[in-house]
Write a protein that holds these residues in place. Sequence first.
Motif, PDB file in Angstrom:
ATOM      1  N   UNK A 138      -6.048  30.343   9.537  1.00 13.92           N
ATOM      2  CA  UNK A 138      -5.988  29.226  10.339  1.00 13.92           C
ATOM      3  C   UNK A 138      -6.345  29.607  11.639  1.00 13.92           C
ATOM      4  N   UNK A 139      -7.506  29.046  11.969  1.00 12.88           N
ATOM      5  CA  UNK A 139      -7.892  28.936  13.355  1.00 12.88           C
ATOM      6  C   UNK A 139      -6.635  29.176  14.877  1.00 12.88           C
ATOM      7  N   UNK A 140      -7.151  30.586  15.358  1.00 14.84           N
ATOM      8  CA  UNK A 140      -6.441  30.824  16.560  1.00 14.84           C
ATOM      9  C   UNK A 140      -5.683  29.797  17.367  1.00 14.84           C
ATOM     10  N   UNK A 141      -4.322  29.244  17.088  1.00 12.92           N
ATOM     11  CA  UNK A 141      -4.067  28.207  18.518  1.00 12.92           C
ATOM     12  C   UNK A 141      -4.061  26.678  17.853  1.00 12.92           C
ATOM     13  N   UNK A 142      -4.450  26.355  16.298  1.00 12.16           N
ATOM     14  CA  UNK A 142      -4.428  25.020  16.175  1.00 12.16           C
ATOM     15  C   UNK A 142      -2.890  24.895  15.678  1.00 12.16           C
ATOM     16  N   UNK A 143      -2.921  23.628  15.076  1.00  8.45           N
ATOM     17  CA  UNK A 143      -1.056  23.033  15.157  1.00  8.45           C
ATOM     18  C   UNK A 143      -1.841  23.340  13.425  1.00  8.45           C
ATOM     19  N   UNK A 144      -0.642  23.585  12.914  1.00  8.94           N
ATOM     20  CA  UNK A 144      -0.251  23.870  11.466  1.00  8.94           C
ATOM     21  C   UNK A 144      -0.171  22.850  10.609  1.00  8.94           C
ATOM     22  N   UNK A 145      -1.121  21.996  10.246  1.00  7.82           N
ATOM     23  CA  UNK A 145      -0.556  20.548  10.123  1.00  7.82           C
ATOM     24  C   UNK A 145      -1.588  20.550   8.204  1.00  7.82           C
ATOM     25  N   UNK A 146      -0.950  19.519   7.052  1.00  8.49           N
ATOM     26  CA  UNK A 146      -2.388  19.498   6.317  1.00  8.49           C
ATOM     27  C   UNK A 146      -2.454  17.864   6.780  1.00  8.49           C
ATOM     28  N   UNK A 147      -3.886  17.912   6.408  1.00  2.74           N
ATOM     29  CA  UNK A 147      -4.916  16.892   6.254  1.00  2.74           C
ATOM     30  C   UNK A 147      -4.927  16.050   5.402  1.00  2.74           C
ATOM     31  N   UNK A 148      -5.371  15.431   4.540  1.00  3.97           N
ATOM     32  CA  UNK A 148      -6.283  15.008   3.434  1.00  3.97           C
ATOM     33  C   UNK A 148      -7.006  13.475   4.023  1.00  3.97           C
ATOM     34  N   UNK A 149      -8.348  13.438   3.473  1.00  8.86           N
ATOM     35  CA  UNK A 149      -8.684  12.189   2.490  1.00  8.86           C
ATOM     36  C   UNK A 149      -8.549  11.630   1.251  1.00  8.86           C
ATOM     37  N   UNK A 150      -8.126  10.386   1.198  1.00  7.44           N
ATOM     38  CA  UNK A 150      -8.675  10.053  -0.852  1.00  7.44           C
ATOM     39  C   UNK A 150      -9.298   9.005  -0.232  1.00  7.44           C
ATOM     40  N   UNK A 151     -10.278   9.462  -1.214  1.00 11.33           N
ATOM     41  CA  UNK A 151     -11.085   7.949  -1.042  1.00 11.33           C
ATOM     42  C   UNK A 151     -11.564   7.590  -3.405  1.00 11.33           C
ATOM     43  N   UNK A 152     -11.308   6.005  -3.085  1.00 12.79           N
ATOM     44  CA  UNK A 152     -11.574   5.633  -5.241  1.00 12.79           C
ATOM     45  C   UNK A 152     -11.495   4.220  -4.284  1.00 12.79           C
ATOM     46  N   UNK A 153     -11.095   3.701  -5.779  1.00 17.28           N
ATOM     47  CA  UNK A 153     -11.683   2.269  -5.330  1.00 17.28           C
ATOM     48  C   UNK A 153     -10.693   1.587  -6.644  1.00 17.28           C
ATOM     49  N   UNK A 154     -10.411   0.642  -6.082  1.00 11.24           N
ATOM     50  CA  UNK A 154      -9.013   0.147  -6.540  1.00 11.24           C
ATOM     51  C   UNK A 154      -7.956   1.172  -6.777  1.00 11.24           C
ATOM     52  N   UNK A 155      -7.351   1.644  -5.429  1.00 12.78           N
ATOM     53  CA  UNK A 155      -6.593   3.314  -5.908  1.00 12.78           C
ATOM     54  C   UNK A 155      -5.143   2.228  -5.412  1.00 12.78           C
ATOM     55  N   UNK A 156      -3.983   2.921  -5.266  1.00 13.21           N
ATOM     56  CA  UNK A 156      -3.090   2.061  -5.047  1.00 13.21           C
ATOM     57  C   UNK A 156      -2.342   2.660  -3.873  1.00 13.21           C
ATOM     58  N   UNK A 157      -2.732   2.289  -2.896  1.00  9.48           N
ATOM     59  CA  UNK A 157      -3.146   3.670  -1.701  1.00  9.48           C
ATOM     60  C   UNK A 157      -1.333   3.810  -0.892  1.00  9.48           C
ATOM     61  N   UNK A 158      -0.192   2.867  -1.223  1.00  9.75           N
ATOM     62  CA  UNK A 158       1.195   2.637  -0.871  1.00  9.75           C
ATOM     63  C   UNK A 158       1.261   4.027  -1.647  1.00  9.75           C
ATOM     64  N   UNK A 159       1.111   3.858  -3.367  1.00 10.07           N
ATOM     65  CA  UNK A 159       1.409   4.675  -4.348  1.00 10.07           C
ATOM     66  C   UNK A 159       1.171   5.653  -4.060  1.00 10.07           C
ATOM     67  N   UNK A 160      -0.041   5.922  -3.754  1.00  6.93           N
ATOM     68  CA  UNK A 160      -0.773   7.805  -3.361  1.00  6.93           C
ATOM     69  C   UNK A 160      -0.240   8.535  -1.822  1.00  6.93           C
TER      70      UNK A 160
END
Length: 361
Positions: A300-322
């Motif tokens: 972990x980078x020193x002093x960085x807030x510990x978060x999960x940050x994800x980006x999902x890319x697709x076609x015809x996906x159910x964004x709310x469901x994901x």
Amino acid sequence: MTTQQIPVVVLAGFLGAGKTTLLNHLLRGSRGTRIGVMVNDFGDIGIDAMRIAGQVGSTVSLGNGCLCCAVDASELDEYLEVLTRPESRLDVIVIEASGLAEPQELVRMVLASENERIVYGGLVQVVDAAEFSATRERHPDTDRHLPIADLVVVNKADRVSAAELLDVHEAVRGLAGKAVVVEATHGRIDPELLFDRVVPEGEIEGQMSIEDILYGDGDGDDGGAHGGGDARAHTHTAYETVSLTAADPLHPRRLMAFLDARPEGLYRIKGFVDFGAADPDNRYAVHAVGRFLRFYPERWPEGEERLTQLVLIGSGVDAAGLRKELAACERNGPGDIPDETSMWGVLRYVQRTEDEPEASS
């Protein structure tokens, strides 16, 4: 750092499907992204310098920060070494296979490479919507190639009627298994489906570029002779981006269950995961394309807030469901503690000294 590995995308498809047009589109709109290209079939590739070189073993600069090599498949690793040298500063490498190539062999060679500066970026299979049925009859290997693809581009969508396009799409969908299937005209898919586009300094992300203005929709061998009035409706293949930021750590076992069963249409996943007490010292960079998956633990980078940050890319996906499925991966308070074996599924996909078959899920 391991997260700076260069993705290697294999671009395949039968002769005339439009893979060279797609490649030229990527190069023409590269803007700030430095693309390395490896070709073993010249055809109508719109690269004057490459046509002049015109022989195996040639490497030329394309004048926009990109490089192009003409190679035999047997030289793949040698030229990956050339293109991944730090001084080349490439962001992505695309291997354009010959129209008669065996794409699974190229994929196997990329996965087996001992070059630590690369990571598999997916197999893109291009099919011609207008000639799909005829191609299957003449070349039955098409039915064998589609199921191993990560992304199938049904190209020349403007050359068939809406009903014919639907039939082709459904036929491809039936053959392609879990591969993402998208439609395109003139090979114009958004580069963000394949790799992270670099935004040049001073440019606003998403603004129209000079390339967009100059070249518009007219693109290579899919040109307007057969296009009809709706060609401009296919400027870029539609895709969706879903972003998630979570302050609570993710449960490794539930995240792996989500990744193992990720839905059709979801093509790329990238970002960082916080597993909390399961590994308090590290965050995990994640790289998924199609069925390929890798995790990269890093401090972990020193002093960085510990978060999960994800980006999902697709076609015809159910964004709310994901979002709902990913939210269910978050830990539910102090009683929801991963046991000592919970990270085993994650560690199975951590980069190792040698690439192993289990890296594909």
